[in-house]
Design a protein around this motif. Structure first.
Motif, PDB file in Angstrom:
ATOM      1  N   SER A 160      41.870  32.311  -9.885  1.00  0.00           N
ATOM      2  CA  SER A 160      41.499  30.926  -9.585  1.00  0.00           C
ATOM      3  C   SER A 160      42.054  30.483  -8.234  1.00  0.00           C
TER       4      SER A 160
ATOM      5  N   TYR B  94      34.151  38.188 -19.765  1.00  0.00           N
ATOM      6  CA  TYR B  94      33.851  36.873 -20.330  1.00  0.00           C
ATOM      7  C   TYR B  94      32.884  36.918 -21.514  1.00  0.00           C
TER       8      TYR B  94
ATOM      9  N   ALA C  48      37.636  31.021 -18.762  1.00  0.00           N
ATOM     10  CA  ALA C  48      38.123  32.406 -18.792  1.00  0.00           C
ATOM     11  C   ALA C  48      39.233  32.610 -19.821  1.00  0.00           C
TER      12      ALA C  48
ATOM     13  N   ASN D 212      29.776  26.884 -20.003  1.00  0.00           N
ATOM     14  CA  ASN D 212      31.157  27.059 -19.568  1.00  0.00           C
ATOM     15  C   ASN D 212      31.251  28.050 -18.409  1.00  0.00           C
ATOM     16  N   CYS D 213      30.386  29.042 -18.425  1.00  0.00           N
ATOM     17  CA  CYS D 213      30.318  29.989 -17.312  1.00  0.00           C
ATOM     18  C   CYS D 213      29.964  29.244 -16.020  1.00  0.00           C
TER      19      CYS D 213
ATOM     20  N   PRO E  24      40.918  27.130 -18.697  1.00  0.00           N
ATOM     21  CA  PRO E  24      39.579  27.376 -18.159  1.00  0.00           C
ATOM     22  C   PRO E  24      38.707  28.158 -19.136  1.00  0.00           C
TER      23      PRO E  24
ATOM     24  N   SER F 158      32.971  27.460 -14.706  1.00  0.00           N
ATOM     25  CA  SER F 158      33.867  28.377 -14.013  1.00  0.00           C
ATOM     26  C   SER F 158      33.355  28.688 -12.613  1.00  0.00           C
TER      27      SER F 158
ATOM     28  N   ASN G 229      37.422  33.348  -9.626  1.00  0.00           N
ATOM     29  CA  ASN G 229      37.225  33.121 -11.074  1.00  0.00           C
ATOM     30  C   ASN G 229      36.468  34.241 -11.767  1.00  0.00           C
TER      31      ASN G 229
ATOM     32  N   GLY H 101      35.790  34.429 -15.547  1.00  0.00           N
ATOM     33  CA  GLY H 101      34.950  33.399 -16.139  1.00  0.00           C
ATOM     34  C   GLY H 101      33.460  33.603 -15.979  1.00  0.00           C
TER      35      GLY H 101
END
Length: 858
Positions: free
Chosen positions: A701, A526, A562, A745-746, A560, A749, A706, A709
């Motif tokens: 997912s 990521y 990721a 954003n991490c 997503p 996720s 995840n 991500g």
């Protein structure tokens, strides 16, 4: 804990209303197994308790059957699980509709992102306003709808969502009741895999019902705000389209499907025009316009309902007649209803006769194969050395002659070679009936060297095109970490080659470069993926500016975090001075299309967010957005630490085996959602490099882990702290919009992860240690991102989205338990063939609801 104002509104407008209408929905008698609606709440609670107690899925489900055996006969058990899946799929739709209906009230994102805030910012500042108007002439936004297989709602269900959303807005209980009944009886499944044309038909719904009115309305809003005349303004919002054109790894896309999709886009567009024209005709009933109206009546009607297989580009004729109508209205009828004419004129200028640009994409290996075929077949005509393949890259670049020929192929040509040559010829036809913008881009996937571009250019010249009328933009796609590091050298070679320089000059000195995200995440993890793309943008911008090139970055983002999704607009708002940001182009993928652009309100909001991001990055750029040398070195350091951690996991011999054993990876090919195979080289044994990124991310997912991500981020942050760099990292987070968005954003996720769901794997003799290693990195990452952001919970700064995710995860938890239960049954073996088919179907049926609920999971 006291709720924030936004949370309180969300609870009242979404959560409470969902519970209310869900209670109604659960009482409707849809399915054959008695008590399904009654048992589902108990099943959900049972699953939650079982996960909290870290039970395996078999123990959870079988204990439920035992507890409620008086209601569930042994022969009804599997059937009940299927019925539960059907209920939950529809609960997800109901929640989507309730949430969309409350979109304006919940204020899901920061209001500062809307265009009105830009207008307000400049209304009392003439210099800033002038700067913004100038920027509007240089700026553009292109949204490209892709055919990636994560759009699970069939057309009839999309229509129900739309109608249900409107009924919910009005509190129309009668219609809500009827629509819930319709929803319960409408199939969600497709019996056959869709063709590329089927995929196009599904996405055309969004073009016709959402993008057509919204793009025009936003353009009108900007024109009115700055008093820009329609004839002089530049189109701000563009649309792109991949179904039917994206043949990379998809042998089902043929030249026939490409042409059929181009004609479909044209026909649907004319139906939109015809609807608008009918309203125009009802209002403009004055003398002096009859002959122009008659021409338009015939033109719109025939192209809508009797479309030709070989039409003409009607845009000039439409514009001429609309302008004549406008002239008559202004000169003789006091300009009455001229705004209706302006609206249609604006739409015709925006969409022409093509609606959305049909991009063509193919892998560089196929381009090379096709070039080699024609070189060998027509060696005397072409005159390129027989040892061309053995030449160095520099020597290859010197060997190209760029001469026009009209070369053919015969039955000895491989199917993909024949298709490549056919589609190159077909593009000219599409441009003839749709205009140049109907199909003017050829994207070369896995582009590794300048000769990949030159070979494609020669293929055009050998297929009836000539240099002066080569109205094509050649777009290299750099995606893996290695490709991104070579990108600058490739572009330098192109910009300094005399033939390519001349071609670019004819194309207005504008170069589009596509930067993919999905494979770079699979390749490097990521943090390294984000940094590699950002760093490549800086390098590519510097080279373009040296050569006075107008650089356009086309970002392969979607879904997503990721795969580059999440809060995408924040990336564009944080581009510093070192990165070209005059144009925003990005892919809109899978269920992100329906979640972010499925209604007029959400589409308008998300488009305005992106426009705001692009415009304010010029008029309100923050100092921290242009990274100092020290900050770049810090991110580089953390990216490498993260990369090492991710590679150590990826190179573990259990990595792919773990995915195959515990996720639905092996069964993804059995769901009828896409014309595209799950992996490249589908006839060979599965290798990680052949696995499509979308399948890779989807599998993780479904496990609710995840990994793509977040994995490696915690280790990178810990290493920074251990080496005395923590204060620098905190300053970076506070000042760099890019880095803050990466971390935020991490957290998104991770909010969709639930390691408790698979905690039973820690006791597995083979995979227990591997699971623990991933869980440890999750906990480490969670600890450090919370510390860095000063938060107590993940996504604390986005309470509405956090609540939405939590509710969606609660809804689909039973689906995940059923999925993992079925996978374990299959893994144990010893089943009869019929039972194997039943459990495999249980697995595949659960995937739909999980992905749809996540809205940006795959």
């Amino acid at each position: 804990m006291k709720l924030s104002k936004k949370q309180a509104v969300f609870e009242n407008e979404v959560l409470m209303r969902f519970e209310l209408f869900n209670s109604l929905f659960m009482t409707l008698p849809f399915y054959q197994v008695k008590h399904t609606g009654t048992l589902l709440p108990f099943f959900t609670t049972h699953c939650e308790r079982g996960v909290a107690e870290k039970l395996d899925p078999e123990a959870i489900i079988e204990s439920f059957f035992e507890q409620y055996e008086q209601y569930i006969g042994e022969s009804d058990r599997i059937d009940l699980l299927f019925r539960i899946i059907q209920y939950i799929e529809r609960q997800v739709v109901l929640f989507d509709a309730v949430e969309d209906a409350a979109f304006r009230k919940t204020g899901r994102s920061d209001e500062a992102g809307l265009l009105d805030s830009v207008f307000k910012q400049t209304e009392n500042n003439k210099e800033l306003r002038s700067k913004l108007v100038k920027k509007l002439n240089d700026f553009s936004l292109r949204l490209v709808l892709t055919a990636h297989p994560t759009q699970f709602y069939p057309g009839p269900v999309l229509a129900i969502i739309t109608d249900l959303t409107e009924a919910l807005k009005k509190n129309d209980i009668h219609n809500i009741h009827l629509l819930l009944q319709q929803l319960g009886k409408t199939p969600f499944m497709k019996k056959n895999k869709p063709t590329p044309v089927d995929e196009a038909n599904s996405l055309v719904w969004f073009l016709e019902n959402v993008f057509y009115p919204v793009a025009s309305a936003i353009q009108s809003k900007i024109d009115d705000e700055f008093d820009l005349p329609i004839d002089e303004n530049k189109q701000l919002i563009e649309l792109g389209f991949w179904p039917g054109g994206d043949r990379d790894g998809n042998p089902n896309v043929t030249v026939d499907s490409t042409r059929r999709v181009a004609l479909l886009l044209r026909t649907i567009l004319f139906r939109c025009y015809y609807r608008d024209f009918r309203m125009l005709k009802r209002r403009i009933t004055f003398s002096g316009v009859e002959k122009y109206m008659d021409v338009l009546q015939d033109l719109f009607y025939e192209n809508s309902f009797n479309p030709s297989d070989n039409p003409e580009n009607e845009k000039p004729a439409i514009i001429h007649n609309l302008k004549e109508i406008k002239r008559v209205l202004v000169e003789y009828h006091d300009g009455l209803f001229v705004e209706l004419v302006d609206d249609l004129l604006r739409k015709v200028k925006t969409f022409g006769c093509f609606f959305a640009t049909l991009d063509i994409r193919q892998d560089s290996s196929i381009i090379r194969q096709t070039h080699a075929y024609l070189r060998e077949k027509h060696v005397s005509a072409i005159g390129i050395a027989a040892d061309f393949e053995q030449l160095s890259e520099a020597a290859k670049q010197q060997a190209f002659k760029f001469e026009a020929h009209d070369l053919s192929y015969d039955e000895s040509a491989a199917a993909l070679v024949a298709d490549t040559l056919d589609v190159i010829r077909s593009i000219k036809d599409i441009q003839r009936f749709g205009g140049e913008r109907a199909a003017h881009r050829f994207i070369i996937s896995n582009c590794q060297q300048a000769s990949d571009i030159f070979e494609l250019m020669e293929l055009f010249l050998w297929s009836g095109w000539d240099s002066e009328s080569l109205f094509i933009d050649f777009v290299p796609l750099f995606e893996t970490v290695d490709d991104l590091t070579r990108a600058a050298d490739v572009m330098q070679a192109l910009y300094t080659h005399p033939y390519y320089t001349a071609h670019l000059k004819r194309r207005g000195n504008q170069q589009t470069i596509m930067l993919g995200f999905s494979d770079s995440t699979k390749d490097g993890g990521y943090l390294m993926a984000n940094w590699s793309i950002y760093k490549a943008k800086i390098e590519l911008t510097a080279i373009a500016r040296q050569h006075d090139i107008d650089l356009v970055f086309f970002d392969g983002r979607g879904g997503p975090p990721a795969r580059g999704g999440g809060k995408t607009q924040r990336f564009y708002a944080s581009m510093g001075q070192e990165i070209a940001n005059d144009h925003i182009q990005l892919t809109i993928q899978g269920q992100t299309i329906s979640s972010q652009y499925g209604s007029l309100d959400s589409a308008r909001y998300n488009i305005e967010q992106l426009l705001h991001a692009g415009l304010t990055s010029h008029i309100g750029r923050k100092d921290g957005d242009t990274l100092s040398v020290e900050k770049k070195q810090l991110i580089e350091y953390m990216a490498h630490v993260s990369h090492e951690q991710f590679l150590a996991l990826r190179h573990d011999p259990l990595f792919l085996k773990y995915l195959e054993r515990f996720s639905p990876l092996k069964l993804l090919s059995q769901i009828n959602i896409s014309s595209r195979p799950v992996k490249r080289n589908s006839d060979k044994e599965l290798r990680l490099e052949d696995l499509r990124a979308i399948s890779f991310v989807t599998s993780w997912s479904q496990l609710k882990q995840n990994i793509p991500g977040f994995y490696g981020v915690g280790s990178a942050l810990k290493k920074a702290e251990d080496t005395g760099k923590w204060e620098q990292v905190k300053e970076l987070y506070e000042t760099s919009g890019m880095f803050k968005t990466v971390i935020d954003n991490c957290m998104m996720s991770m909010s969709k992860s639930n390691f408790d769901l698979t905690s039973y794997i820690q006791h597995d003799e083979v995979f227990g240690g591997f699971w623990k290693k991933m869980r440890e990195e999750y906990e480490r990452t969670k600890q450090y991102v919370l510390k860095l952001s000063g938060s107590k919970v993940l996504m604390e700064n986005y309470p509405v989205e956090r609540e939405s995710i939590a509710m969606r995860e609660k809804i689909v938890l039973p689906l995940l338990i059923i999925q993992h239960y079925a996978i374990r049954k299959l893994q144990k073996g010893g089943l009869e063939e019929h039972d194997r088919e039943v459990f495999a179907k249980l697995v595949t049926r659960t995937i739909y609801g999980v992905v749809n609920a996540g809205r940006n999971l795959a």
